[in-house]
Design a protein around this motif. Structure first.
Motif, PDB file in Angstrom:
ATOM      1  N   ILE A 698      -7.133   2.750  -9.817  1.00  0.00           N
ATOM      2  CA  ILE A 698      -6.326   2.836  -8.586  1.00  0.00           C
ATOM      3  C   ILE A 698      -6.498   1.570  -7.760  1.00  0.00           C
ATOM      4  O   ILE A 698      -5.520   0.974  -7.267  1.00  0.00           O
ATOM      5  N   ASN A 699      -7.748   1.126  -7.575  1.00  0.00           N
ATOM      6  CA  ASN A 699      -8.008  -0.093  -6.794  1.00  0.00           C
ATOM      7  C   ASN A 699      -7.329  -1.305  -7.425  1.00  0.00           C
ATOM      8  O   ASN A 699      -6.742  -2.144  -6.731  1.00  0.00           O
ATOM      9  N   LEU A 702      -3.560  -1.148  -6.724  1.00  0.00           N
ATOM     10  CA  LEU A 702      -3.172  -1.457  -5.344  1.00  0.00           C
ATOM     11  C   LEU A 702      -3.441  -2.914  -4.985  1.00  0.00           C
ATOM     12  O   LEU A 702      -2.774  -3.472  -4.105  1.00  0.00           O
ATOM     13  N   ASP A 723       1.056   9.605  -6.179  1.00  0.00           N
ATOM     14  CA  ASP A 723       0.446   9.119  -4.934  1.00  0.00           C
ATOM     15  C   ASP A 723      -0.064  10.279  -4.085  1.00  0.00           C
ATOM     16  O   ASP A 723      -1.195  10.259  -3.582  1.00  0.00           O
ATOM     17  N   SER A 727      -4.139  10.700  -3.814  1.00  0.00           N
ATOM     18  CA  SER A 727      -4.649  10.350  -2.482  1.00  0.00           C
ATOM     19  C   SER A 727      -5.311  11.554  -1.830  1.00  0.00           C
ATOM     20  O   SER A 727      -6.316  11.423  -1.118  1.00  0.00           O
ATOM     21  N   LEU A 734     -12.220   6.120  -1.873  1.00  0.00           N
ATOM     22  CA  LEU A 734     -11.583   4.804  -1.892  1.00  0.00           C
ATOM     23  C   LEU A 734     -11.861   4.089  -0.576  1.00  0.00           C
ATOM     24  O   LEU A 734     -11.564   4.609   0.502  1.00  0.00           O
ATOM     25  N   SER A 736     -11.469   0.304  -0.132  1.00  0.00           N
ATOM     26  CA  SER A 736     -10.897  -1.040   0.050  1.00  0.00           C
ATOM     27  C   SER A 736      -9.791  -1.003   1.107  1.00  0.00           C
ATOM     28  O   SER A 736      -9.233   0.058   1.423  1.00  0.00           O
ATOM     29  N   ALA A 739      -6.549   0.168  -0.264  1.00  0.00           N
ATOM     30  CA  ALA A 739      -6.602   1.609  -0.520  1.00  0.00           C
ATOM     31  C   ALA A 739      -6.420   2.387   0.779  1.00  0.00           C
ATOM     32  O   ALA A 739      -5.736   3.424   0.804  1.00  0.00           O
ATOM     33  N   LYS A 740      -7.015   1.892   1.879  1.00  0.00           N
ATOM     34  CA  LYS A 740      -6.870   2.586   3.164  1.00  0.00           C
ATOM     35  C   LYS A 740      -5.416   2.554   3.644  1.00  0.00           C
ATOM     36  O   LYS A 740      -4.905   3.535   4.191  1.00  0.00           O
ATOM     37  N   TRP A 742      -2.813   2.360   1.704  1.00  0.00           N
ATOM     38  CA  TRP A 742      -2.099   3.290   0.794  1.00  0.00           C
ATOM     39  C   TRP A 742      -2.333   4.740   1.216  1.00  0.00           C
ATOM     40  O   TRP A 742      -1.400   5.543   1.252  1.00  0.00           O
TER      41      TRP A 742
END
Length: 749
Positions: A698-699, A702, A723, A727, A734, A736, A739-740, A742
Motif C-alpha cells: 500500500i505504501n 501511494l 480503498d 483504509s 499506516l 506515512s 498514507a495519511k 489517502w
C-alpha cells in the motif's frame, strides 16, 4: 579335515589316478559325508586335486516296502488269511493282523482290491451271508520278489513296474551326490595346513615369510552384526504416522492406558446402559477401582445432557450415576484421548486443530485368528468452524489416497457419539470385492457443546485398526502370529521395511498444464455467469420490483467486520428508504455492548420495514472471524467472508446510488480491486507476516511517482471498494504522509 585322511586320499590318487568318494567310503568303511568333507578341504588348498560333482539315482524301499519284502504283498497277505472254506471280511482282517502286526484297515482295502483284480479271491453269496473264498489254489507273490531284489541291490524292474510301486509308496527314488577326483596341476601327497590368521607372534619372529596362508574369499558374506529390529506393527505405524504429519496433524499423548468410564464413555454421549460397558466387553480395574480427578462442572453438564437433554437434544432420559462414571477401566478406544484433547482445546480458547493418535486399546474379546484382547487403533480428528460431511469425505479421500487406496465407498452407520456416521469401504483387487477398512463420522453436539466449544464448531473423526493393514501387508492369516506369546521373534528380524503402495500407476505422467488451465478457466467463467445472474436479480429488486429486498448478515462480536460497517453507513447516507435492525443471538454467552447494538451509529433510518424497499437485519452471533450474508428469497446460499460480503454491498451501492465503487469500472480496474481484496483474504489465512507485505505494498502504491490518489488503476475522482475496505481495516497501521492523505480522502463520503 584330519591331515591323515587328506594324505590317505592323495596317496590313493597317486597310485590309482582317479577316485570316487562313494567307492572310497565303501572301501575304507567310512561315512560318505566325512569323505566329502575331506575332498572339500583339499579343494581349498588350490589345484592339488580336481573334483567333479556327480549325481546318481538309486531306488530303495520305503518303510512300507520293507514290510512287504518281509511279510509279503498286501494282496498276498489277504489271500493267505483266507481259510480253505472261506471266511467273512472282518474275520480275514483279524487273521491278517495276527499274521502281520502292521496290517491295517488301509492295507486291507488295497489288498482286497488287488487280490480281486488278479483273480485270486472272490465273494461267494450262494450260502446267504457273503463269504470271501480263494479262487485259485496257489499264488506267486511277484511284488515281494521284486522288492527283495531291490533290497539286495539289483534293479531289474521295468519302468511300468517301477512307476506302479512308487505310486503304491513301496519304493522311493534317492539321489546320491558324489565326487569324481583326479590329481590337479599342483598335486602333492603331502598336506600342509594353511594359516588363516596373521598373528603378532608371526610378525615378531618373521615366521610369516615361510607360512602358507589360506586365500581370502572376498565373496563370502560377513558375520551378521547383532542389532535390534522393529516389529512389523511398528513399521506400518511409522508409515501411517508420516502420512498424518504430512497432512499437518499433531500427535496426541496416548500413554494413559487406564481411563475412567467418564472419559471413555460418558463424555462421548454413550449411555451408561450401553452394552459396551458390560464386563464381557470391557476390562474394569479392581485397584484403583475409581477415579476422582474429573472436572466437576463439566461432569455436571454431561450428567444433564444424558438425563434431561440440552443443546437441541432430548437426551436419554435416565438416572445418570456418578459412581458408574468414576469406574476405572482399560480404555476401549483412543477416542477417550480425543475427548480429553477437545475439552482442553475448549478451555484454552478454541483454535482450529488437527489431531491424530496410533496406540493400544483393550477389549474383552474371545481370542481367535482375527481377534485379540488388545489391538492398535488409528484415529484422526479435525476441529474447525463450519465443517460438513463433504469436508469429511474429502479428507478421507486424501488420507486413503496417500495409503495407495483410491477406490472408496461410504455406507451410513450408527455410532453413539457421531451423527452422521459412515463406514468406509475400499475395493480389494485381490479379493475382487469391497471390504470395510474403517469408520468415521461428525461428533454430536451433545458431546461437543458441554465441553464449551463454540456452537458452530464441528469435529470430524475417523479410525481404523493397525493390525489389519499390517496382516495384509506382510501376509499373515492369524493375528496370533503377529502379536502374543507364540510369536516367532525371528520373524521380526526377517520381515522387510514397510513401503505402502502409495503410487499405483505404471508410470508417472507429466501434468498437462494447458488442460488444467482450461478446466480452471471454465470453472471461473461458470462462477462469473452465476454471479452476474444473481446481481441482475438484485438490481431488478432494487429498481422497483414489487418484491422487497431483505438482507441478513451474521457477524461475531469478537470479530466485528469494520469494512462492512463503513459500507452500510455509506448505504444509509444515500437517504433511500432503508430499514436496519440489529439483534443479539441467544447463543451469545455475554450481552453485546451498546456500541455494537448501535452498529450504524446515528444514521439508522426511521423508515419502517413495511415502507422500506431494502431491509437489513444484522445479527450478532458466535460465527468466528468470517461473517456471512444471505439474501432472503434467493437460493444462492450463504455468502461467507468479509471480502465476499463487501463485494455484495458494493454492488447494492452501485445499484442504489451514483457511486462507482466496484463493478461499474472497466474490467481491468475491477480485476485490480479483486486483487487487493484477495490479498486481504490471504492475510487472514496466513497471519502477521502477510499483513506486513500488504502494508508495504500500500505504501509503495501511494508513494509512486505518478502521484497516485487511489489504490487501483488511474481512476476518476472517486475511491474504489479496495480503498474503502483497506483504509477501514489497516488505517491505524499506516503512518506515512501520503498514507495519511489517502486515509483522509477515504473517510470522507
Amino acid at each position: 579335515m584330519a591331515i591323515a585322511h587328506g594324505e590317505k586320499l592323495l596317496k590313493y590318487l597317486e597310485e590309482n589316478g582317479t577316485a570316487n568318494s562313494l567307492k572310497l567310503s565303501e572301501l575304507w568303511n567310512e561315512e560318505h559325508q566325512k569323505i566329502v568333507g575331506t575332498v572339500k578341504s583339499l579343494l581349498c588348498l588350490g589345484d592339488v586335486i580336481e573334483a567333479e560333482l556327480q549325481s546318481n539315482v538309486k531306488w530303495d524301499l520305503t518303510e512300507e516296502g520293507k514290510q512287504v519284502a518281509t511279510h509279503g504283498s498286501h494282496e498276498a497277505q489277504v489271500y493267505n488269511a483266507i481259510p480253505p472254506s472261506g471266511s467273512t471280511q472282518p474275520e480275514i482282517m483279524a487273521q491278517a493282523s495276527i499274521l502281520n502286526a502292521g496290517f491295517t484297515k488301509d492295507i486291507a482295502k488295497v489288498g482286497f482290491s488287488k487280490a480281486m483284480s488278479l483273480g485270486w479271491i472272490a465273494v461267494d453269496k450262494s450260502s446267504g451271508a457273503p463269504k470271501v473264498v480263494r479262487k485259485i489254489d496257489s499264488i506267486q507273490d511277484l511284488v515281494q520278489e521284486h522288492l527283495k531284489e531291490i533290497a539286495s541291490g539289483k534293479n531289474m524292474l521295468t519302468n511300468e513296474l517301477r512307476t506302479e510301486y512308487k505310486k503304491r509308496k513301496l519304493i522311493q527314488e534317492i539321489v546320491v551326490k558324489s565326487y569324481e577326483m583326479k590329481p590337479g596341476s599342483s598335486f602333492s601327497t603331502s598336506v600342509t595346513k594353511q594359516e588363516t590368521d596373521l598373528t603378532p607372534e608371526m610378525i615378531a619372529s618373521g615366521s610369516w615369510k615361510t607360512k602358507e596362508f589360506k586365500p581370502y574369499n572376498l565373496n563370502a558374506l560377513g558375520t551378521p552384526v547383532p542389532r535390534g529390529h522393529l516389529h512389523p506393527l511398528m513399521k506400518v505405524r511409522a508409515e501411517f504416522r508420516q502420512i498424518f504429519l504430512e497432512m499437518g496433524f499433531t500427535e496426541m499423548p496416548t500413554n494413559n492406558y487406564v481411563e475412567s468410564s467418564f472419559w471413555n464413555f460418558d463424555a462421548l454421549f454413550q449411555p451408561q446402559q450401553h452394552p459396551a460397558r458390560d464386563a464381557h466387553d470391557t476390562f474394569f480395574l479392581a485397584d484403583p477401582a475409581t477415579a476422582s480427578n474429573i472436572p466437576s462442572d463439566y461432569m455436571e453438564r454431561v450428567k444433564n445432557v444424558h438425563s434431561y437433554g440440552g443443546y437441541g437434544s432430548q437426551g436419554y432420559g435416565y438416572d445418570w450415576k456418578v459412581e458408574e462414571a468414576q469406574k476405572n477401566l482399560l480404555r476401549t478406544h483412543t477416542t477417550a484421548v480425543s475427548a480429553r484433547m477437545l475439552y482442553a482445546l475448549a478451555q484454552g480458547g478454541f483454535k482450529p486443530a488437527k489431531y491424530f493418535s496410533i496406540d493400544r486399546v483393550f477389549r474383552n474379546e474371545t481370542l481367535d485368528a482375527t481377534h485379540l484382547a488388545e489391538f492398535h487403533q488409528i484415529e484422526g480428528v479435525i476441529a474447525d468452524y463450519g465443517l460438513t460431511l463433504g469436508n469429511l469425505i474429502g479428507v478421507l479421500y486424501e488420507f486413503f489416497r496417500k495409503l495407495g487406496i483410491d477406490k472408496l465407498r461410504f455406507k451410513p452407520a450408527y455410532n453413539p457419539y457421531t451423527e452422521p456416521s459412515m463406514e468406509i469401504f475400499s475395493y480389494h483387487p485381490g479379493l475382487k470385492k469391497w471390504v470395510e477398512i474403517g469408520n468415521s463420522g461428525i461428533f454430536r453436539p451433545e458431546m461437543l457443546l458441554p465441553m464449551g466449544l463454540p456452537e458452530d464448531v464441528s469435529v470430524l473423526a475417523w479410525g481404523l485398526s493397525l493390525e489389519r493393514p499390517t496382516m495384509i501387508k506382510y501376509g499373515y492369516d492369524n493375528i496370533r502370529d503377529l502379536v502374543g506369546p507364540k510369536v516367532n521373534l525371528q520373524m521380526v528380524a526377517d520381515n522387510p521395511l514397510c513401503r505402502l503402495d502409495k503410487h499405483r500407476g505404471t508410470e508417472i505422467k507429466e501434468p498437462d498444464y494447458l488442460q488444467e488451465l482450461e478446466i480452471r478457466m471454465d470453472s471461473i467463467m461458470t462462477r462469473l455467469r452465476k454471479i452476474e445472474n444473481e446481481v441482475s436479480k438484485l438490481r431488478k429488486q432494487c429498481k422497483g420490483s414489487p418484491e422487497k429486498l431483505t438482507l441478513v448478515i451474521e457477524a461475531d462480536p469478537n470479530y466485528p467486520p469494520l469494512s462492512v460497517q463503513t459500507l452500510i453507513r455509506i448505504l444509509m447516507a444515500s437517504r433511500n428508504p432503508i430499514s436496519v435492525t440489529i439483534h443479539q443471538h441467544s447463543s451469545l454467552k455475554t450481552a453485546c455492548s451498546s456500541d455494537l447494538m448501535q452498529w450504524t451509529k446515528s444514521t439508522i433510518s426511521n423508515v419502517s420495514r413495511v415502507d422500506s424497499l431494502f431491509n437489513l437485519t444484522w445479527i450478532w452471533k458466535p460465527v468466528g472471524p468470517h461473517p456471512t450474508a444471505k439474501v432472503v428469497n434467493q437460493c444462492s446460499g450463504d455468502i461467507c467472508g468479509e471480502t465476499a460480503v463487501a463485494r455484495l454491498l458494493a454492488r447494492l451501492l452501485e445499484s442504489w446510488t451514483d457511486c462507482v465503487f466496484y463493478e461499474n469500472y472497466d474490467i481491468n480496474t475491477t480485476a485490480e480491486i479483486d486483487d487487493w481484496l484477495d490479498m486481504w483474504e490471504s492475510c487472514i489465512q496466513s497471519g502477521d507476516s502477510t499483513f506486513l507485505v500488504l502494508i508495504k505494498r500500500i505504501n509503495n502504491r501511494l508513494n509512486s511517482c505518478d502521484g497516485r490518489k487511489w489504490l487501483p488503476g488511474v481512476l476518476p475522482g472517486t475511491k474504489s471498494l479496495a480503498d474503502i475496505f483497506l483504509s477501514t481495516l489497516l488505517g491505524h497501521k499506516l503512518n506515512s504522509d501520503r498514507a495519511k492523505e489517502w486515509l483522509s480522502r477515504c473517510n470522507s463520503f
